[in-house]
Write a protein that holds these residues in place. Structure first.
Motif, PDB file in Angstrom:
ATOM      1  N   VAL A 244      62.694  71.664  68.541  1.00  0.00           N
ATOM      2  CA  VAL A 244      61.630  70.363  68.589  1.00  0.00           C
ATOM      3  C   VAL A 244      60.651  70.449  69.241  1.00  0.00           C
ATOM      4  N   THR A 245      60.528  71.257  70.565  1.00  0.00           N
ATOM      5  CA  THR A 245      59.495  71.330  71.450  1.00  0.00           C
ATOM      6  C   THR A 245      58.586  72.233  70.697  1.00  0.00           C
ATOM      7  N   VAL A 246      58.922  73.273  70.106  1.00  0.00           N
ATOM      8  CA  VAL A 246      58.069  74.109  69.580  1.00  0.00           C
ATOM      9  C   VAL A 246      57.332  73.452  68.079  1.00  0.00           C
TER      10      VAL A 246
ATOM     11  N   VAL B 217      53.402  72.937  67.349  1.00  0.00           N
ATOM     12  CA  VAL B 217      52.699  73.414  66.133  1.00  0.00           C
ATOM     13  C   VAL B 217      52.119  72.120  65.394  1.00  0.00           C
ATOM     14  N   THR B 218      52.873  70.840  65.685  1.00  0.00           N
ATOM     15  CA  THR B 218      51.939  69.743  65.567  1.00  0.00           C
ATOM     16  C   THR B 218      50.673  69.332  65.795  1.00  0.00           C
ATOM     17  N   LEU B 219      50.810  69.786  67.200  1.00  0.00           N
ATOM     18  CA  LEU B 219      49.534  69.499  67.677  1.00  0.00           C
ATOM     19  C   LEU B 219      48.391  70.352  67.236  1.00  0.00           C
ATOM     20  N   ILE B 220      48.835  71.613  66.920  1.00  0.00           N
ATOM     21  CA  ILE B 220      47.858  72.631  66.373  1.00  0.00           C
ATOM     22  C   ILE B 220      47.312  72.151  65.361  1.00  0.00           C
ATOM     23  N   HIS B 221      48.155  71.637  64.364  1.00  0.00           N
ATOM     24  CA  HIS B 221      47.617  71.110  63.291  1.00  0.00           C
ATOM     25  C   HIS B 221      46.720  69.814  63.187  1.00  0.00           C
ATOM     26  N   LEU B 222      47.136  68.959  64.153  1.00  0.00           N
ATOM     27  CA  LEU B 222      46.295  67.596  64.281  1.00  0.00           C
ATOM     28  C   LEU B 222      45.018  68.071  64.955  1.00  0.00           C
TER      29      LEU B 222
END
Length: 145
Positions: free
Chosen positions: A9-11, A15-20
């Motif tokens: 979940v942390t990773v 990853v979501t923040l990178i995509h954002l």
């Protein structure tokens, strides 16, 4: 098992923040393209799709790199190349089966695959959005002829 889930979940959040960040970069770049390429809607569409694809592809590679770093840290693989390969196979849901993680960390593969599915869905949505923005302009231009 709980440790694996929390790690996954942390990773996935990272990853979501990178995509954002990639999405926000695209939002910043699009007005620039509007000013530079005003009258040629076809060129604007092509350049927009290439730029979106390039930025998102690089985001995916960084995201796989994050998963690979986790694989190395957890000792799932011994070499960085193997970690990147294994993470990429899982992230893209190819699932070749030539890399099988040990029992204590076997949830990392499906967590990686779930992350990849979500990020590819997000990327697809952005590419479709770019097409939707441009198609009415192209239709109007074709109708003017």
């Amino acid at each position: 098992m709980l440790k694996e889930i929390l790690t996954g979940v942390t990773v996935n959040v990272a990853v979501t923040l990178i995509h954002l960040a990639a999405t926000l970069l695209l939002i910043v770049l699009f007005p620039y393209f509007e000013r530079v390429i005003r009258n040629n809607h076809t060129a604007h569409l092509v350049i927009s799709l290439v730029v979106v694809n390039f930025i998102l592809l690089n985001a995916h590679v960084v995201e796989v790199g994050i998963w690979a770093a986790v694989y190395l840290h957890l000792g799932l693989v011994e070499q960085a190349e193997d970690a990147f390969y294994s993470a990429f196979v899982n992230y893209t849901t190819l699932g070749y089966g030539d890399v099988v993680h040990t029992t204590p960390a076997r949830l990392m593969s499906p967590m990686t695959a779930g992350s990849g599915i979500m990020m590819f869905g997000w990327s697809t949505a952005l590419l479709i959005y770019v097409l939707q923005l441009h198609l009415p302009r192209l239709r109007r231009r074709d109708g003017e002829r």
